[in-house]
Write an enzyme that holds these catalytic residues in place. Sequence first.
Site, mmCIF file in Angstrom:
data_model
loop_
_atom_site.group_PDB
_atom_site.id
_atom_site.type_symbol
_atom_site.label_atom_id
_atom_site.label_comp_id
_atom_site.label_asym_id
_atom_site.label_seq_id
_atom_site.Cartn_x
_atom_site.Cartn_y
_atom_site.Cartn_z
ATOM 1 C CB SER A 89 -0.956 -0.068 1.193
ATOM 2 O OG SER A 89 -1.942 0.918 1.126
ATOM 3 C CG HIS A 132 -4.392 -1.271 -2.314
ATOM 4 N ND1 HIS A 132 -5.279 -0.284 -1.941
ATOM 5 C CD2 HIS A 132 -3.472 -1.337 -1.328
ATOM 6 C CE1 HIS A 132 -4.911 0.216 -0.766
ATOM 7 N NE2 HIS A 132 -3.805 -0.403 -0.378
#
Length: 178
Positions: A87, A110
């Site tokens: 992330s 993501h």
Amino acid sequence: MRSMKTWYTIAAKGDKSAEITIFDEIGFWGVTAAMFIADLKKLGEVDNLNVLINSPGGSVFDGLAIYNSLRQHPATVNVKVMGIAASAASFIAMAGDTIEMPENTFMMVHNPMGGVFGNADEMREWADTLDKIAASLIGIYVKRTGKTETEVKTLLDAETWMTAKEAVDLGFADKVTE
């Protein structure tokens, strides 16, 4: 006065280098950009910043500020993923002039996520904001990997988990080490 546990360290070494560790969540109760940047400024002149990362990610805005502070630093930035760069930690890793990953480590990318409480107009506005944040992140990954925006967006849409070898093959890292 209550002591605060920090999840990162910044320490000058004797050879005009410094070691930075980021070993937990970015922002919130972990590594905030304000703390990180203040400590980075205290280093003085160094030629190499060796950044070790093991983080599940966290706040996109703290992550962007940390990424930008590393990119703007005059030293060579050498990143090594020690466990996971997921992330927000994955795009902080992109600040490296070099990025190494031991063969048993991971990287995950993501789309940005968030929550909102409100009416339909506020929710539509938040979705538009998430799209703007995604475009910023895509730009970081495109610059580092050489992939197209469409290719990177596909990886973000799929919440892509990469082994060290896959990260190198996809351009997110430079070298797999033992």
